[in-house]
Design an enzyme around this catalytic site. Sequence first.
Site, PDB file in Angstrom:
ATOM      1  N   PHE A 136      -1.108   1.861   3.745  1.00 39.90           N
ATOM      2  CA  PHE A 136      -1.263   2.181   5.341  1.00 39.90           C
ATOM      3  C   PHE A 136      -0.483   1.068   6.078  1.00 39.90           C
ATOM      4  O   PHE A 136      -0.481  -0.056   5.530  1.00 39.90           O
ATOM      5  CB  PHE A 136      -2.863   2.039   5.792  1.00 39.90           C
ATOM      6  N   ASP A 221       4.202  -5.633   3.797  1.00 43.21           N
ATOM      7  CA  ASP A 221       3.019  -5.653   5.138  1.00 43.21           C
ATOM      8  C   ASP A 221       1.861  -6.609   4.770  1.00 43.21           C
ATOM      9  O   ASP A 221       1.055  -6.070   3.844  1.00 43.21           O
ATOM     10  CB  ASP A 221       2.622  -4.057   5.228  1.00 43.21           C
ATOM     11  N   LYS A 250      -3.521  -8.702  12.670  1.00 39.23           N
ATOM     12  CA  LYS A 250      -5.088  -9.055  12.373  1.00 39.23           C
ATOM     13  C   LYS A 250      -5.468 -10.339  12.628  1.00 39.23           C
ATOM     14  O   LYS A 250      -5.809 -11.016  13.630  1.00 39.23           O
ATOM     15  CB  LYS A 250      -5.348  -8.380  11.037  1.00 39.23           C
TER      16      LYS A 250
END
Length: 406
Positions: A136, A221, A250
Amino acid sequence: MQVTRATFDEVMVPNYNPAAVIPVRGEGSRLWDQDGREYIDFAGGIAVNCLGHCHPAVVGALKAQADRLWHLSNVYTNEPALRLARKLVDATFADRVFFANSGGEANEAALKLARRWAVDHYGPEKDQIIAFERAFHGRTFFTVTVGGQPAYAEGFGPRPGAVDHVPYNDLAALEAVISDRTCAVVLEPLQGEGGIINPVPGFLAGVRELCDRHNALLVFDEVQTGVGRTGHLYAYEGAGVTPDILSSAKALGAGFPIGAMLTTAAIAESFKVGTHGSTYGGNPLACAVGETVLDLINTPEVLDGVKARGERFRATLEAINAEHHVFSEIRGQGLLLGAALAPAYAGRARDFLNAALEAGTMVLVAGADVVRFAPSLVIPEADIDEGLRRFAEGVAAVTEPAAAAS
């Protein structure tokens, strides 16, 4: 104005299906809803609230910056952005930083930079991006295409081309697809949404070697694993494998929107003036918060504490499993953990999430078969114990409904 969960269905686009409870206040690792009911938060805003809710130092940094300067755009630079960039460079492999507003935007920048670098150095035919199944990387059209979960990209028309996927942890599959046409290999050093999947020993190093062999960039990532989540500032440090480009978001803002792409000076040269940008990227408010977050987390005490808390979590989850026989394994690193459901409970992760919420603990899922935990990195041990006690009540409600009802 009084609002309820029903208001969502009346005024919001239906791409989400939020829980019935609406949290209205948070402090540390605890939340309270509209009715005043308290919850222990093991979800952390999906690995975002790395310092819990309303950490006084972070709130103070935001308030102080709000009284000085809110926004300029990138027609000008600003002091908070420069300070945060300097600290990120000093703390990592990187020489250069690009600021965005989210993980998806940071990954979009990383993918565009990889393509541009390949064109600059090898020509337009070097355009292949290889990613991994179940990955993702965000919700922009480019990042959902690169992500390895087709359901997120279906139904939106033709997708960007020259993107291929191979199974995670399968070096042979990667070697069969990679070539001198490959411009980049993109991966999560610990898969998050895909089920909290650890890399097997030698996998990341093998990917690095294949990238070097074919003059391809390695893109990590670290949107979910970054800023302390695994017990290292970034997970690549614990893996002993250095990427060429890294995305972060995040936890970097502890709840305030910010993303960052980190890379080397040589690769960054391909983003010449005007090739990429972001109106809000590098916003003074976001960067002032990010600088404070980085200062608080990037210490031996906090990072070692993440590892210790992770072991406490894991040990208690194993004890819950010994009683209820509900998990096949506990996966993950630090405070990004996944309890994979045993075959008898396959597909029921959301049942455990809902039962835990009813018992007073907020957790996450990672697909239909994994219950995910991503709490504050500084969560008190007492909150870990109490939250997992409540989670065990939820497990019992799913596995022993008759006993729980009595």
